[in-house]
Design a protein around this motif. Structure first.
Motif, PDB file in Angstrom:
ATOM      1  N   ALA A 162       0.826  -1.210   0.000  1.00 30.84           N
ATOM      2  CA  ALA A 162       0.000   0.000   0.000  1.00 30.84           C
ATOM      3  C   ALA A 162       0.859   1.259   0.000  1.00 30.84           C
ATOM      4  O   ALA A 162       0.450   2.301  -0.520  1.00 30.84           O
ATOM      5  N   LYS A 163       2.046   1.168   0.579  1.00 27.68           N
ATOM      6  CA  LYS A 163       2.935   2.334   0.651  1.00 27.68           C
ATOM      7  C   LYS A 163       3.555   2.673  -0.702  1.00 27.68           C
ATOM      8  O   LYS A 163       4.171   3.727  -0.863  1.00 27.68           O
ATOM      9  N   TYR A 164       3.418   1.769  -1.674  1.00 25.19           N
ATOM     10  CA  TYR A 164       3.930   2.024  -3.025  1.00 25.19           C
ATOM     11  C   TYR A 164       3.234   3.220  -3.666  1.00 25.19           C
ATOM     12  O   TYR A 164       3.826   3.963  -4.441  1.00 25.19           O
ATOM     13  N   PHE A 165       1.967   3.433  -3.301  1.00 24.69           N
ATOM     14  CA  PHE A 165       1.181   4.483  -3.936  1.00 24.69           C
ATOM     15  C   PHE A 165       1.567   5.865  -3.441  1.00 24.69           C
ATOM     16  O   PHE A 165       1.724   6.084  -2.243  1.00 24.69           O
ATOM     17  N   LYS A 166       1.678   6.779  -4.381  1.00 21.49           N
ATOM     18  CA  LYS A 166       1.941   8.172  -4.031  1.00 21.49           C
ATOM     19  C   LYS A 166       0.594   8.853  -3.780  1.00 21.49           C
ATOM     20  O   LYS A 166       0.023   9.497  -4.658  1.00 21.49           O
ATOM     21  N   LEU A 167       0.092   8.666  -2.555  1.00 18.97           N
ATOM     22  CA  LEU A 167      -1.221   9.195  -2.191  1.00 18.97           C
ATOM     23  C   LEU A 167      -1.152  10.633  -1.687  1.00 18.97           C
ATOM     24  O   LEU A 167      -2.185  11.295  -1.574  1.00 18.97           O
ATOM     25  N   GLN A 170      -0.389  16.293  -3.273  1.00 22.73           N
ATOM     26  CA  GLN A 170       0.211  17.624  -3.305  1.00 22.73           C
ATOM     27  C   GLN A 170       1.734  17.532  -3.464  1.00 22.73           C
ATOM     28  O   GLN A 170       2.339  18.269  -4.243  1.00 22.73           O
ATOM     29  N   LYS A 171       2.346  16.592  -2.761  1.00 22.27           N
ATOM     30  CA  LYS A 171       3.796  16.410  -2.844  1.00 22.27           C
ATOM     31  C   LYS A 171       4.210  15.943  -4.238  1.00 22.27           C
ATOM     32  O   LYS A 171       5.178  16.454  -4.820  1.00 22.27           O
ATOM     33  N   ARG A 172       3.476  14.970  -4.788  1.00 24.52           N
ATOM     34  CA  ARG A 172       3.819  14.439  -6.107  1.00 24.52           C
ATOM     35  C   ARG A 172       3.603  15.491  -7.198  1.00 24.52           C
ATOM     36  O   ARG A 172       4.419  15.622  -8.124  1.00 24.52           O
ATOM     37  N   LEU A 173       2.531  16.245  -7.100  1.00 25.69           N
ATOM     38  CA  LEU A 173       2.288  17.303  -8.085  1.00 25.69           C
ATOM     39  C   LEU A 173       3.398  18.347  -8.055  1.00 25.69           C
ATOM     40  O   LEU A 173       3.814  18.855  -9.099  1.00 25.69           O
ATOM     41  N   LYS A 174       3.888  18.659  -6.865  1.00 21.36           N
ATOM     42  CA  LYS A 174       4.965  19.643  -6.747  1.00 21.36           C
ATOM     43  C   LYS A 174       6.233  19.149  -7.437  1.00 21.36           C
ATOM     44  O   LYS A 174       6.933  19.920  -8.108  1.00 21.36           O
ATOM     45  N   GLU A 175       6.543  17.839  -7.285  1.00 27.80           N
ATOM     46  CA  GLU A 175       7.712  17.275  -7.968  1.00 27.80           C
ATOM     47  C   GLU A 175       7.607  17.488  -9.476  1.00 27.80           C
ATOM     48  O   GLU A 175       8.594  17.839 -10.135  1.00 27.80           O
ATOM     49  N   MET A 176       6.424  17.275 -10.008  1.00 25.26           N
ATOM     50  CA  MET A 176       6.225  17.424 -11.445  1.00 25.26           C
ATOM     51  C   MET A 176       6.203  18.891 -11.855  1.00 25.26           C
ATOM     52  O   MET A 176       6.801  19.278 -12.867  1.00 25.26           O
ATOM     53  N   PHE A 282      -7.725   7.955   7.829  1.00 23.11           N
ATOM     54  CA  PHE A 282      -7.082   7.870   6.519  1.00 23.11           C
ATOM     55  C   PHE A 282      -7.286   9.161   5.729  1.00 23.11           C
ATOM     56  O   PHE A 282      -6.334   9.730   5.179  1.00 23.11           O
ATOM     57  N   LEU A 283      -8.508   9.650   5.676  1.00 25.58           N
ATOM     58  CA  LEU A 283      -8.799  10.861   4.912  1.00 25.58           C
ATOM     59  C   LEU A 283      -8.146  12.099   5.531  1.00 25.58           C
ATOM     60  O   LEU A 283      -7.728  13.016   4.812  1.00 25.58           O
ATOM     61  N   GLU A 284      -8.046  12.123   6.840  1.00 29.56           N
ATOM     62  CA  GLU A 284      -7.458  13.277   7.517  1.00 29.56           C
ATOM     63  C   GLU A 284      -5.995  13.468   7.124  1.00 29.56           C
ATOM     64  O   GLU A 284      -5.502  14.604   7.058  1.00 29.56           O
ATOM     65  N   LYS A 285      -5.293  12.374   6.837  1.00 30.85           N
ATOM     66  CA  LYS A 285      -3.880  12.467   6.463  1.00 30.85           C
ATOM     67  C   LYS A 285      -3.675  13.318   5.212  1.00 30.85           C
ATOM     68  O   LYS A 285      -2.623  13.930   5.037  1.00 30.85           O
ATOM     69  N   TYR A 286      -4.686  13.357   4.343  1.00 28.17           N
ATOM     70  CA  TYR A 286      -4.524  14.026   3.050  1.00 28.17           C
ATOM     71  C   TYR A 286      -5.376  15.281   2.913  1.00 28.17           C
ATOM     72  O   TYR A 286      -5.338  15.938   1.869  1.00 28.17           O
TER      73      TYR A 286
END
Length: 372
Positions: A162-167, A170-176, A282-286
Protein backbone atom coordinates in the motif's frame (compact mmCIF):
# COMPACT_ATOMS: atom_id res chain seq x y z
CA UNK A 1 4.98 24.96 -32.12
CA UNK A 2 3.71 21.56 -31.00
CA UNK A 3 2.63 20.60 -27.51
CA UNK A 4 3.30 17.18 -25.99
CA UNK A 5 0.83 16.09 -23.31
CA UNK A 6 1.90 13.27 -20.99
CA UNK A 7 -1.06 11.66 -19.24
CA UNK A 8 0.39 10.18 -16.04
CA UNK A 9 -2.68 8.59 -14.42
CA UNK A 10 -3.23 8.28 -11.56
CA UNK A 11 -3.96 4.53 -11.67
CA UNK A 12 -7.61 3.50 -11.41
CA UNK A 13 -8.89 6.72 -12.97
CA UNK A 14 -10.13 5.45 -16.31
CA UNK A 15 -6.68 5.38 -17.92
CA UNK A 16 -7.35 2.09 -19.74
CA UNK A 17 -10.60 3.45 -21.19
CA UNK A 18 -8.86 6.63 -22.38
CA UNK A 19 -6.00 4.65 -23.93
CA UNK A 20 -8.37 2.27 -25.74
CA UNK A 21 -10.46 5.18 -27.04
CA UNK A 22 -7.44 7.09 -28.35
CA UNK A 23 -6.03 3.95 -29.98
CA UNK A 24 -9.35 3.09 -31.67
CA UNK A 25 -9.72 6.66 -32.94
CA UNK A 26 -6.10 7.36 -33.84
CA UNK A 27 -6.84 8.27 -37.47
CA UNK A 28 -9.81 10.55 -36.71
CA UNK A 29 -7.96 12.32 -33.91
CA UNK A 30 -5.05 13.04 -36.25
CA UNK A 31 -7.50 14.76 -38.60
CA UNK A 32 -8.48 16.95 -35.65
CA UNK A 33 -4.87 17.80 -34.81
CA UNK A 34 -4.28 15.35 -31.96
CA UNK A 35 -1.77 12.54 -32.49
CA UNK A 36 -1.69 9.48 -30.23
CA UNK A 37 1.53 8.01 -31.61
CA UNK A 38 2.67 4.42 -31.61
CA UNK A 39 6.39 4.80 -30.95
CA UNK A 40 7.14 1.18 -31.81
CA UNK A 41 8.12 -0.27 -28.44
CA UNK A 42 6.85 -3.55 -27.00
CA UNK A 43 7.17 -4.59 -23.36
CA UNK A 44 6.20 -7.99 -21.90
CA UNK A 45 2.83 -7.87 -20.16
CA UNK A 46 2.19 -4.23 -21.12
CA UNK A 47 -0.68 -3.33 -23.43
CA UNK A 48 0.51 -1.45 -26.51
CA UNK A 49 -2.22 1.15 -25.88
CA UNK A 50 0.04 2.52 -23.11
CA UNK A 51 2.14 4.49 -25.58
CA UNK A 52 4.11 6.38 -22.89
CA UNK A 53 5.37 3.25 -21.17
CA UNK A 54 8.63 3.61 -23.07
CA UNK A 55 9.35 6.73 -20.99
CA UNK A 56 9.28 4.86 -17.68
CA UNK A 57 9.59 1.14 -18.40
CA UNK A 58 11.31 -1.21 -15.97
CA UNK A 59 13.87 -3.27 -17.91
CA UNK A 60 15.62 -6.31 -16.40
CA UNK A 61 18.39 -8.69 -17.39
CA UNK A 62 18.12 -12.49 -17.24
CA UNK A 63 18.90 -12.37 -13.49
CA UNK A 64 16.08 -9.88 -12.89
CA UNK A 65 18.46 -7.01 -12.22
CA UNK A 66 17.23 -3.54 -13.19
CA UNK A 67 19.04 -2.09 -16.19
CA UNK A 68 18.59 1.59 -15.39
CA UNK A 69 20.94 2.83 -18.11
CA UNK A 70 18.97 0.82 -20.68
CA UNK A 71 15.74 2.32 -19.34
CA UNK A 72 17.03 5.85 -19.86
CA UNK A 73 18.34 4.96 -23.32
CA UNK A 74 14.92 3.58 -24.25
CA UNK A 75 13.21 6.76 -23.04
CA UNK A 76 15.61 8.94 -25.04
CA UNK A 77 15.07 6.81 -28.15
CA UNK A 78 11.32 7.26 -27.73
CA UNK A 79 11.73 11.02 -27.41
CA UNK A 80 13.85 11.11 -30.57
CA UNK A 81 11.13 9.25 -32.47
CA UNK A 82 8.54 11.66 -31.13
CA UNK A 83 10.66 14.68 -32.03
CA UNK A 84 10.82 13.38 -35.60
CA UNK A 85 7.02 13.70 -35.81
CA UNK A 86 6.60 17.13 -34.23
CA UNK A 87 6.18 19.06 -37.46
CA UNK A 88 3.18 16.94 -38.49
CA UNK A 89 0.65 17.71 -35.73
CA UNK A 90 0.05 20.50 -33.21
CA UNK A 91 -0.77 18.15 -30.30
CA UNK A 92 0.65 14.83 -29.15
CA UNK A 93 -0.71 12.64 -26.34
CA UNK A 94 1.30 10.01 -24.50
CA UNK A 95 -0.32 7.97 -21.72
CA UNK A 96 0.87 5.57 -19.04
CA UNK A 97 -0.50 5.36 -15.50
CA UNK A 98 2.72 3.86 -14.10
CA UNK A 99 4.41 7.25 -14.40
CA UNK A 100 2.55 8.61 -11.37
CA UNK A 101 3.91 6.02 -8.91
CA UNK A 102 7.30 5.53 -10.56
CA UNK A 103 9.77 7.18 -8.18
CA UNK A 104 12.38 7.32 -10.96
CA UNK A 105 10.21 9.78 -12.88
CA UNK A 106 11.25 12.62 -10.62
CA UNK A 107 11.84 16.34 -11.12
CA UNK A 108 15.24 15.75 -12.72
CA UNK A 109 13.94 13.16 -15.20
CA UNK A 110 10.91 15.21 -16.18
CA UNK A 111 13.09 18.28 -16.60
CA UNK A 112 15.27 16.23 -18.96
CA UNK A 113 12.20 15.38 -21.05
CA UNK A 114 11.13 19.02 -21.05
CA UNK A 115 14.55 20.24 -22.20
CA UNK A 116 14.79 17.66 -25.00
CA UNK A 117 11.38 18.70 -26.31
CA UNK A 118 12.12 22.41 -25.90
CA UNK A 119 15.27 22.04 -28.02
CA UNK A 120 12.99 20.68 -30.75
CA UNK A 121 10.56 23.57 -30.32
CA UNK A 122 7.83 21.75 -28.38
CA UNK A 123 6.13 22.47 -25.06
CA UNK A 124 5.51 19.80 -22.42
CA UNK A 125 2.34 19.61 -20.36
CA UNK A 126 1.25 16.97 -17.85
CA UNK A 127 -2.32 15.72 -17.47
CA UNK A 128 -3.31 14.00 -14.22
CA UNK A 129 -6.65 12.79 -12.89
CA UNK A 130 -6.95 12.58 -9.11
CA UNK A 131 -9.26 10.13 -7.36
CA UNK A 132 -10.09 10.51 -3.69
CA UNK A 133 -7.39 8.57 -1.84
CA UNK A 134 -9.69 6.19 0.03
CA UNK A 135 -11.44 5.20 -3.19
CA UNK A 136 -8.18 4.74 -5.06
CA UNK A 137 -6.59 2.46 -2.45
CA UNK A 138 -9.77 0.36 -2.24
CA UNK A 139 -9.90 0.09 -6.03
CA UNK A 140 -6.28 -0.98 -6.34
CA UNK A 141 -6.63 -3.56 -3.56
CA UNK A 142 -9.68 -4.91 -5.39
CA UNK A 143 -7.69 -5.11 -8.64
CA UNK A 144 -4.97 -7.15 -6.95
CA UNK A 145 -7.54 -9.47 -5.36
CA UNK A 146 -9.17 -9.85 -8.78
CA UNK A 147 -5.80 -11.13 -10.00
CA UNK A 148 -4.36 -13.30 -7.21
CA UNK A 149 -4.01 -11.61 -3.79
CA UNK A 150 -5.43 -13.17 -0.61
CA UNK A 151 -4.68 -10.30 1.81
CA UNK A 152 -7.68 -8.69 3.51
CA UNK A 153 -8.18 -4.96 3.06
CA UNK A 154 -7.35 -4.16 6.70
CA UNK A 155 -4.04 -6.03 6.44
CA UNK A 156 -3.32 -4.52 3.03
CA UNK A 157 -3.79 -1.00 4.37
CA UNK A 158 -0.76 -1.34 6.68
CA UNK A 159 1.38 -3.37 4.27
CA UNK A 160 4.40 -2.31 2.20
CA UNK A 161 2.37 -2.80 -0.98
CA UNK A 162 0.00 0.00 0.00
CA UNK A 163 2.93 2.33 0.65
CA UNK A 164 3.93 2.02 -3.03
CA UNK A 165 1.18 4.48 -3.94
CA UNK A 166 1.94 8.17 -4.03
CA UNK A 167 -1.22 9.20 -2.19
CA UNK A 168 0.23 12.52 -1.05
CA UNK A 169 -0.99 14.16 -4.23
CA UNK A 170 0.21 17.62 -3.30
CA UNK A 171 3.80 16.41 -2.84
CA UNK A 172 3.82 14.44 -6.11
CA UNK A 173 2.29 17.30 -8.08
CA UNK A 174 4.97 19.64 -6.75
CA UNK A 175 7.71 17.28 -7.97
CA UNK A 176 6.22 17.42 -11.45
CA UNK A 177 5.43 21.14 -11.38
CA UNK A 178 9.01 21.91 -10.32
CA UNK A 179 10.09 20.41 -13.65
CA UNK A 180 7.47 21.60 -16.12
CA UNK A 181 5.98 24.61 -14.30
CA UNK A 182 2.67 24.77 -12.47
CA UNK A 183 1.10 26.50 -15.46
CA UNK A 184 1.78 23.34 -17.49
CA UNK A 185 0.07 21.01 -15.01
CA UNK A 186 -3.49 20.06 -16.01
CA UNK A 187 -5.21 18.67 -12.92
CA UNK A 188 -8.62 17.05 -13.26
CA UNK A 189 -10.80 15.30 -10.66
CA UNK A 190 -12.00 11.75 -11.18
CA UNK A 191 -15.63 12.28 -10.20
CA UNK A 192 -18.60 12.04 -12.55
CA UNK A 193 -20.14 15.26 -11.26
CA UNK A 194 -16.92 17.11 -12.11
CA UNK A 195 -16.46 15.70 -15.64
CA UNK A 196 -17.15 17.87 -18.63
CA UNK A 197 -19.93 16.07 -20.50
CA UNK A 198 -20.56 13.64 -17.66
CA UNK A 199 -17.94 11.02 -18.59
CA UNK A 200 -14.18 10.59 -18.55
CA UNK A 201 -13.74 10.45 -22.34
CA UNK A 202 -15.70 13.65 -22.96
CA UNK A 203 -13.73 15.33 -20.20
CA UNK A 204 -10.40 14.27 -21.69
CA UNK A 205 -11.37 15.31 -25.22
CA UNK A 206 -12.44 18.71 -23.93
CA UNK A 207 -8.83 19.40 -22.90
CA UNK A 208 -8.16 19.70 -26.65
CA UNK A 209 -11.35 21.66 -27.37
CA UNK A 210 -12.94 18.55 -28.87
CA UNK A 211 -16.49 17.32 -28.28
CA UNK A 212 -17.66 13.72 -28.07
CA UNK A 213 -19.67 12.93 -31.21
CA UNK A 214 -21.04 9.83 -32.95
CA UNK A 215 -18.13 9.84 -35.39
CA UNK A 216 -15.83 8.36 -32.74
CA UNK A 217 -15.53 4.59 -32.30
CA UNK A 218 -16.31 3.51 -28.77
CA UNK A 219 -15.50 0.31 -26.94
CA UNK A 220 -18.42 -2.13 -26.80
CA UNK A 221 -17.42 -3.47 -23.37
CA UNK A 222 -16.31 -2.13 -20.02
CA UNK A 223 -12.52 -1.81 -20.00
CA UNK A 224 -10.96 -3.54 -16.98
CA UNK A 225 -14.31 -4.08 -15.23
CA UNK A 226 -14.05 -4.15 -11.43
CA UNK A 227 -15.18 -6.74 -8.93
CA UNK A 228 -16.44 -5.55 -5.57
CA UNK A 229 -18.35 -6.60 -2.49
CA UNK A 230 -19.35 -10.24 -2.14
CA UNK A 231 -18.09 -11.24 -5.61
CA UNK A 232 -14.68 -9.83 -4.74
CA UNK A 233 -14.64 -11.62 -1.38
CA UNK A 234 -15.45 -14.91 -3.13
CA UNK A 235 -12.47 -14.34 -5.44
CA UNK A 236 -10.18 -13.46 -2.50
CA UNK A 237 -11.04 -16.72 -0.75
CA UNK A 238 -10.70 -18.74 -3.96
CA UNK A 239 -7.21 -17.27 -4.43
CA UNK A 240 -5.98 -19.68 -1.74
CA UNK A 241 -6.33 -22.37 -4.43
CA UNK A 242 -3.50 -22.10 -7.02
CA UNK A 243 -5.99 -22.90 -9.82
CA UNK A 244 -7.55 -19.46 -9.30
CA UNK A 245 -4.42 -17.31 -9.02
CA UNK A 246 -3.51 -16.85 -12.67
CA UNK A 247 -4.11 -13.28 -13.78
CA UNK A 248 -6.71 -14.23 -16.41
CA UNK A 249 -8.30 -17.26 -14.75
CA UNK A 250 -11.67 -18.61 -15.85
CA UNK A 251 -13.67 -17.56 -12.78
CA UNK A 252 -13.19 -13.77 -13.18
CA UNK A 253 -15.46 -13.36 -16.26
CA UNK A 254 -18.13 -15.42 -14.51
CA UNK A 255 -17.94 -13.32 -11.34
CA UNK A 256 -18.12 -10.15 -13.45
CA UNK A 257 -21.28 -11.41 -15.18
CA UNK A 258 -22.81 -12.51 -11.87
CA UNK A 259 -22.09 -9.14 -10.29
CA UNK A 260 -23.73 -7.27 -13.17
CA UNK A 261 -26.81 -9.51 -12.95
CA UNK A 262 -27.12 -9.14 -9.17
CA UNK A 263 -26.70 -5.37 -9.31
CA UNK A 264 -29.48 -5.26 -11.91
CA UNK A 265 -31.73 -7.34 -9.67
CA UNK A 266 -31.14 -4.96 -6.74
CA UNK A 267 -30.07 -5.65 -3.19
CA UNK A 268 -26.46 -6.46 -4.07
CA UNK A 269 -23.99 -5.50 -1.33
CA UNK A 270 -21.07 -3.66 -2.94
CA UNK A 271 -19.12 -3.48 0.32
CA UNK A 272 -17.22 -0.70 2.06
CA UNK A 273 -13.86 -1.84 3.32
CA UNK A 274 -12.88 0.82 5.88
CA UNK A 275 -14.16 0.87 9.42
CA UNK A 276 -15.53 4.28 10.37
CA UNK A 277 -12.47 5.07 12.52
CA UNK A 278 -9.99 3.88 9.87
CA UNK A 279 -11.78 5.90 7.22
CA UNK A 280 -11.73 9.18 9.12
CA UNK A 281 -8.05 8.80 10.07
CA UNK A 282 -7.08 7.87 6.52
CA UNK A 283 -8.80 10.86 4.91
CA UNK A 284 -7.46 13.28 7.52
CA UNK A 285 -3.88 12.47 6.46
CA UNK A 286 -4.52 14.03 3.05
CA UNK A 287 -7.06 16.75 3.86
CA UNK A 288 -4.61 19.66 4.03
CA UNK A 289 -2.74 18.67 0.87
CA UNK A 290 -5.98 18.20 -1.06
CA UNK A 291 -7.18 21.64 0.00
CA UNK A 292 -3.92 23.16 -1.25
CA UNK A 293 -4.33 21.40 -4.63
CA UNK A 294 -7.85 22.78 -4.97
CA UNK A 295 -6.57 26.31 -4.37
CA UNK A 296 -3.27 26.18 -6.28
CA UNK A 297 -4.24 24.14 -9.35
CA UNK A 298 -7.99 24.62 -9.68
CA UNK A 299 -8.40 28.12 -8.26
CA UNK A 300 -10.97 27.01 -5.69
CA UNK A 301 -10.79 29.33 -2.72
CA UNK A 302 -13.03 27.02 -0.67
CA UNK A 303 -10.33 24.34 -0.84
CA UNK A 304 -12.78 21.63 -1.90
CA UNK A 305 -11.10 19.16 -4.25
CA UNK A 306 -13.47 16.18 -4.08
CA UNK A 307 -17.23 16.70 -4.03
CA UNK A 308 -18.65 13.17 -3.81
CA UNK A 309 -20.13 12.19 -0.46
CA UNK A 310 -17.90 10.16 1.87
CA UNK A 311 -19.75 6.97 2.79
CA UNK A 312 -18.61 4.54 5.49
CA UNK A 313 -20.43 1.35 6.45
CA UNK A 314 -19.62 -1.43 8.89
CA UNK A 315 -16.51 -2.25 10.89
CA UNK A 316 -14.61 -4.20 8.26
CA UNK A 317 -14.92 -6.08 5.00
CA UNK A 318 -16.09 -9.37 6.60
CA UNK A 319 -19.29 -7.77 7.89
CA UNK A 320 -20.41 -6.13 4.66
CA UNK A 321 -21.89 -9.24 2.99
CA UNK A 322 -23.79 -12.27 4.20
CA UNK A 323 -22.92 -15.96 3.99
CA UNK A 324 -26.16 -16.48 2.05
CA UNK A 325 -25.08 -13.98 -0.59
CA UNK A 326 -21.69 -15.62 -1.02
CA UNK A 327 -23.21 -19.12 -1.25
CA UNK A 328 -25.62 -17.78 -3.88
CA UNK A 329 -22.65 -16.52 -5.90
CA UNK A 330 -20.84 -19.86 -5.66
CA UNK A 331 -24.04 -21.60 -6.75
CA UNK A 332 -24.26 -19.31 -9.79
CA UNK A 333 -20.63 -20.14 -10.68
CA UNK A 334 -21.41 -23.87 -10.55
CA UNK A 335 -24.51 -23.45 -12.74
CA UNK A 336 -22.66 -21.26 -15.26
CA UNK A 337 -19.79 -23.74 -15.49
CA UNK A 338 -22.24 -26.64 -15.95
CA UNK A 339 -24.07 -24.73 -18.71
CA UNK A 340 -20.77 -24.01 -20.45
CA UNK A 341 -19.80 -27.68 -20.35
CA UNK A 342 -23.19 -28.70 -21.77
CA UNK A 343 -22.86 -26.09 -24.52
CA UNK A 344 -19.36 -27.33 -25.41
CA UNK A 345 -20.64 -30.91 -25.50
CA UNK A 346 -23.43 -29.87 -27.90
CA UNK A 347 -20.94 -28.03 -30.12
CA UNK A 348 -18.65 -31.06 -30.07
CA UNK A 349 -21.55 -33.34 -31.02
CA UNK A 350 -22.39 -31.06 -33.98
CA UNK A 351 -18.78 -31.22 -35.15
CA UNK A 352 -18.71 -34.99 -34.78
CA UNK A 353 -21.98 -35.56 -36.70
CA UNK A 354 -20.52 -35.13 -40.23
CA UNK A 355 -17.50 -37.25 -39.27
CA UNK A 356 -19.73 -40.01 -37.93
CA UNK A 357 -21.74 -39.86 -41.16
CA UNK A 358 -18.59 -40.29 -43.23
CA UNK A 359 -17.46 -43.15 -41.00
CA UNK A 360 -20.79 -44.91 -41.54
CA UNK A 361 -20.57 -44.48 -45.31
CA UNK A 362 -17.04 -45.90 -45.32
CA UNK A 363 -18.20 -48.79 -43.16
CA UNK A 364 -21.13 -49.53 -45.49
CA UNK A 365 -18.87 -49.36 -48.53
CA UNK A 366 -16.41 -51.74 -46.89
CA UNK A 367 -19.19 -54.24 -46.21
CA UNK A 368 -20.30 -54.11 -49.86
CA UNK A 369 -16.75 -54.72 -51.07
CA UNK A 370 -16.26 -57.63 -48.68
CA UNK A 371 -19.62 -59.18 -49.60
CA UNK A 372 -18.71 -59.45 -53.28
Amino acid sequence: MSTVYIHVGTPKTGTSAIQVFFTKNRKLLKEKGVCYPNLGFDFPGINSNRNAHCLNAYIYDENHKRLRDRERETADQALEKLIGMLDRFPNFVLSDEQIWNNKDINTERLNHYKEKLAEAGADLKIIVYLRRQDLLIQSYWAQQVKENMTTSFSDYLVSKKAKYFKLDYQKRLKEMADAVGRENMIVRVYEKQQYYGGNIISDFLHLFDLEMTDEYKQSDHVVNASLEGACLEVKRLLNNNPRFTTKLNFVVPMLTTIQQEMVGEGGYSTGKYFSEKEHAEFLEKYREGNEKIARDYLGREDGILFKDEVVTEGDGEAETYSAEEMVEILGKIIVMQRDRILQKNEELAELKAPINGIKQKVKNLAHKVLDR
